[in-house]
Write an enzyme that holds these catalytic residues in place. Structure first.
Site, short mmCIF file in Angstrom:
data_model
loop_
_atom_site.label_atom_id
_atom_site.label_comp_id
_atom_site.label_asym_id
_atom_site.label_seq_id
_atom_site.Cartn_x
_atom_site.Cartn_y
_atom_site.Cartn_z
N GLU A 1 0.85 -1.19 0.00
CA GLU A 1 0.00 0.00 0.00
C GLU A 1 0.89 1.25 0.00
O GLU A 1 1.78 1.36 0.84
CB GLU A 1 -0.89 -0.02 1.25
CG GLU A 1 -1.86 -1.22 1.24
CD GLU A 1 -2.34 -1.62 2.63
OE1 GLU A 1 -2.09 -0.87 3.60
OE2 GLU A 1 -2.95 -2.69 2.75
N LEU B 1 -5.99 -1.43 -0.66
CA LEU B 1 -5.76 -1.48 0.80
C LEU B 1 -6.34 -2.79 1.31
O LEU B 1 -7.51 -2.87 1.67
CB LEU B 1 -6.47 -0.27 1.44
CG LEU B 1 -5.89 0.28 2.73
CD1 LEU B 1 -6.55 1.60 3.06
CD2 LEU B 1 -6.07 -0.69 3.87
N SER B 2 -5.53 -3.83 1.34
CA SER B 2 -6.10 -5.17 1.35
C SER B 2 -5.02 -6.19 1.73
O SER B 2 -4.44 -6.85 0.87
CB SER B 2 -6.63 -5.43 -0.07
OG SER B 2 -7.12 -6.70 -0.27
N GLU B 3 -4.72 -6.30 3.03
CA GLU B 3 -3.58 -7.13 3.44
C GLU B 3 -3.74 -8.58 3.02
O GLU B 3 -2.80 -9.22 2.54
CB GLU B 3 -3.33 -7.03 4.95
CG GLU B 3 -2.73 -5.70 5.40
CD GLU B 3 -3.75 -4.57 5.47
OE1 GLU B 3 -4.97 -4.86 5.44
OE2 GLU B 3 -3.34 -3.39 5.55
N GLN C 1 2.15 -2.29 5.82
CA GLN C 1 2.52 -0.91 6.18
C GLN C 1 3.04 -0.81 7.62
O GLN C 1 3.99 -0.08 7.89
CB GLN C 1 1.32 0.00 5.97
CG GLN C 1 1.70 1.42 5.71
CD GLN C 1 0.59 2.15 4.98
OE1 GLN C 1 -0.49 2.36 5.53
NE2 GLN C 1 0.83 2.53 3.74
N PHE C 2 2.38 -1.53 8.51
CA PHE C 2 2.86 -1.68 9.90
C PHE C 2 2.58 -3.13 10.28
O PHE C 2 1.53 -3.67 9.90
CB PHE C 2 2.11 -0.75 10.86
CG PHE C 2 2.39 0.71 10.62
CD1 PHE C 2 3.39 1.37 11.33
CD2 PHE C 2 1.69 1.43 9.66
CE1 PHE C 2 3.66 2.72 11.10
CE2 PHE C 2 1.95 2.77 9.42
CZ PHE C 2 2.94 3.42 10.14
N PRO D 1 -5.23 -9.08 9.24
CA PRO D 1 -6.14 -9.59 8.20
C PRO D 1 -5.48 -10.62 7.28
O PRO D 1 -6.17 -11.44 6.68
CB PRO D 1 -6.51 -8.33 7.39
CG PRO D 1 -6.22 -7.19 8.30
CD PRO D 1 -5.07 -7.62 9.16
N HIS E 1 -0.24 0.70 15.56
CA HIS E 1 0.93 0.86 14.70
C HIS E 1 2.21 0.34 15.36
O HIS E 1 3.25 0.32 14.73
CB HIS E 1 1.16 2.33 14.35
CG HIS E 1 0.12 2.94 13.48
ND1 HIS E 1 -1.20 3.06 13.85
CD2 HIS E 1 0.21 3.46 12.22
CE1 HIS E 1 -1.87 3.65 12.87
NE2 HIS E 1 -1.04 3.89 11.87
#
Lengths: 340, 354
Positions: free
Chosen positions: A44, A73-75, A97-98, A104, A144
């Protein structure tokens, strides 16, 4: 700092560049994108934006939109589609991202990424790297700041790597990308820009599964990794001022752990402090204790101390400094095992 | 929504054309291939159930009733395409070219059961909907390679409630990947009827959200399944992206051999509507109507199929016992020390007992 490549694939000593940890990550990714056309980066905001920490800065421009991919945006979608990419011949490098956002995708990792080789008796494999910044201490919003390495070290079929220095970050990331199996690559976000170090240019690998001695000493073994290395280092320096010499180990890989470096050190000192940012219960520290129990039981002179995050969810940042191990807590633990 | 997504049907319950626009494309060879493959997987399914009842096979997922959906969708795949089945789609993978003894081995708890030579068949998805992103990914790799291969993901009605359904569909759509999402809407997710699974009238309508074509077909009409899936594959091969297909069908039996469907549905109703719904009966009626039927041929293929299945069972039962080393050897390319030690210690212990 040691500018010489320790397990460099090059025969000659490589030239180096002064880089931060996050720049070393970018350097490793760029090196492998140039080296192997099967390598693809997915994540992402990693393309045009260069990643929220700029770990992929400039790579889309250089290697194109079909190799450095801004995903939805879709782990689970990123990791799941990377399983399909991998079994059909690609080498996907995924940025979460983190690491606290990986949940998920946990099902995909637990039921597919780590099991495809087993389920197909190695007909299909998943040479994937999942990179993610992890850890507290940067005043980030909730979630985060997690450090959930134990969720992955417990899971058969994936290696877990966590560098603390720029050169190790580059060398271990390249080794992870070349590894035929999935690797979770944890990047300590509070160290992304904390220090600069001379990092070998071009192809440079550090072997997965090997710890590193940061300082040598005969009195107390201090074992940690990632963002806790500088924290423990401060305590080690203070202890030194008081005359306690620490054998200080940066594990660098959390699965498989470097048993030999632990045993060698503990059999010399007989006293151990393990430091980790993650919660105490079922933390990787327990696996280190298990190794010590198995290899060095009769050498022990004091009960082992652990300095860890507490068994609470990683808190809002107003209290994160209370949650995180501090040099003071580590120093107290060193004194405790030393004076036992 | 049902009006927007009418069910495409070419041949009705009585075996008569309701739409004969495909008539020119129908050959005796194609019709015979439909019947042969459907009879083959139905015979397999019944035999597998019987083997389970005899204790010769593990828990088994039955697909009787879904033969047209599985054969029709798999028959126009090409050898290098990718198939991402669920645990109920061994009818489809057998049609695609899976090795029958291996399929039986899979249901006997053997990893070898996932090794089908010369075919790209991913191990069946046991978690629900996880295979949709996989199919998107494999299709993505083929798109990058620049070939004309497609991927197909099989899934049931319950899978549409999972996040991975959305994520897989969305990726395929955003990146315009050559993949077909083939839903078999058999009305139940174990015990859960579709009316309680979703508040939408059709599954096909979900395609709107992803900007991809969505079609609803009579999953008991193999002509509808075959020709509509083929169109979707052609679109994918031509670079026109993914398609969602909803094949409306039913399973006549239980969820698995460990399930008792009388707990949650009226089995009398299932049995009493069977004559109308059974995809094999429909094809048989069509073949009789259109003079493709040949009783002698049917006898011949039936004998041939039984022989193939019996031989597959013998091969499965004579397959070498599971090797204990395999327990450890396929977790990593190179065994990390904890695993190596566990293996050595366990093997020593095993050998002491021998």
């Amino acid at each position: 700092m040691n500018p010489v490549a320790e397990t460099s694939t090059m025969e000659t000593i490589q030239t180096t560049r002064s880089l931060t940890l996050v720049q070393a990550v970018t350097d490793a990714l760029g090196t492998m994108l140039a080296e192997d056309d099967r390598v693809m980066l997915l994540g992402e905001d990693i393309g045009k934006n260069g990643g929220v920490f700029r770990a992929t800065e400039g790579l889309q421009e250089k290697f194109g939109e079909d190799r450095v991919i801004d995903t939805p945006l879709s782990e689970a979608g990123i990791v799941g589609s990377s399983v399909g990419l991998a079994v059909n011949g690609m080498i996907p490098i995924v940025e979460i991202q983190f690491l606290g956002f990986v949940y998920p995708a946990y099902e995909q990792i637990a039921t597919h990424v780590t099991r495809v080789r087993m389920r197909t008796m190695s007909k299909y494999t998943v040479p994937m790297v999942i990179r993610a910044p992890y850890g507290a201490g940067v005043r980030a919003p909730e979630i985060h700041s997690d450090s959930p390495e134990s969720l992955f070290t417990h899971m058969p079929g994936i290696k877990v790597v966590c560098p603390s220095s720029p050169a190790d970050a580059k060398g271990l990331l390249i080794a992870a990308i070349k590894d035929p199996d999935p690797v979770l690559f944890m990047e300590p976000m509070r160290l992304y820009r904390a220090v600069r170090e001379e990092v070998p240019e071009g192809m440079y690998e550090v072997e997965i599964g090997k710890g590193k001695k940061v300082t040598e000493g005969d009195d107390v073994t201090v074992i940690t990794w990632g963002a806790m290395v500088p924290v423990a280092k401060k305590a080690v320096e203070k202890a030194k001022a008081k005359g306690i010499q620490c054998d200080f180990i940066d594990m660098r890989t959390l699965f498989p752990l470097d048993r030999d470096i632990i045993a060698e050190s503990v059999q010399k000192t007989g006293r151990v402090v393990v430091v980790h940012e993650s919660h105490e219960t079922t933390g990787v520290g327990n696996d280190i204790l298990s190794i010590i129990n198995k290899t060095s039981f009769l050498y022990m002179k004091a009960p082992i101390e652990k300095v860890t995050g507490f068994d609470v969810p990683v808190p809002f940042f107003a209290l994160e400094d209370e949650y995180l191990p501090t040099p003071k807590r580590v120093e107290e633990a060193i004194e405790k095992v030393y004076t036992f | 929504m049902e009006e927007l997504y009418p069910i495409t049907q070419y041949v009705n319950e009585e075996g008569k054309f309701t739409d004969d626009s495909i008539k020119e494309e129908i050959t005796a060879e194609l019709v015979h291939s439909f019947y042969y493959n459907m009879l083959r997987i139905r015979t397999f399914d019944r035999k597998a159930k019987s083997l389970q009842r005899q204790g010769r096979l593990g828990t088994y997922a039955l697909f009787e009733g879904q033969e047209a959906a599985q054969v029709g969708s798999a028959l126009s795949l090409k050898k290098d395409d990718w198939v991402f089945p669920t645990y109920r789609d061994h009818g489809a993978i057998l049609t695609f070219g899976a090795n029958m003894p291996k399929v039986l081995l899979y249901w006997n708890g053997r990893a070898e059961g996932n090794l089908h030579p010369d075919r790209n068949i991913f191990p069946p998805a046991v978690p629900i909907a996880t295979q949709l992103p996989h199919a998107a990914g494999a299709a993505w790799a083929d798109k990058r390679k620049g070939n004309k291969n497609v991927s197909i993901a099989y899934f049931g009605d319950g899978a549409t409630s999972e996040g991975d359904f959305h994520e897989g569909m969305n990726f395929a759509s955003v990146f315009k990947l050559p993949v077909v999402f083939f839903n078999q809407n058999n009305g139940y997710a174990i015990s859960m009827p579709i009316e309680k699974q979703m508040n939408s009238k059709t599954i096909a309508q979900k395609s709107v959200a992803y900007g991809m074509p969505g079609i609803r077909i009579d999953g008991n009409d193999i002509f509808a399944v075959y020709f509509e899936t083929k169109k979707a594959f052609d679109r994918a091969r031509n670079g026109d992206g993914p398609t969602l297909i909803e094949a409306v069908t039913q399973r006549f039996g239980a969820h698995t051999t460990a399930d008792d469907p009388t707990k949650y549905r009226d089995q009398y109703e299932v049995d009493s509507t069977r004559d109308q719904l059974d995809p094999l009966l429909r094809l048989e009626r069509f073949m009789k109507e259109q003079k493709y039927w040949d009783g002698k041929w049917e006898q011949e293929i039936s004998t041939q199929i039984n022989k193939e299945i019996e031989e597959a069972i013998v091969e499965m039962e004579n397959f070498p016992k599971a090797n204990v080393e395999d327990l450890f050897d396929h977790v990593f390319a190179e065994m990390p020390w904890p695993l190596r030690e566990q293996k050595e210690q366990y093997l020593q212990s095993v050998r002491r007992d021998q």
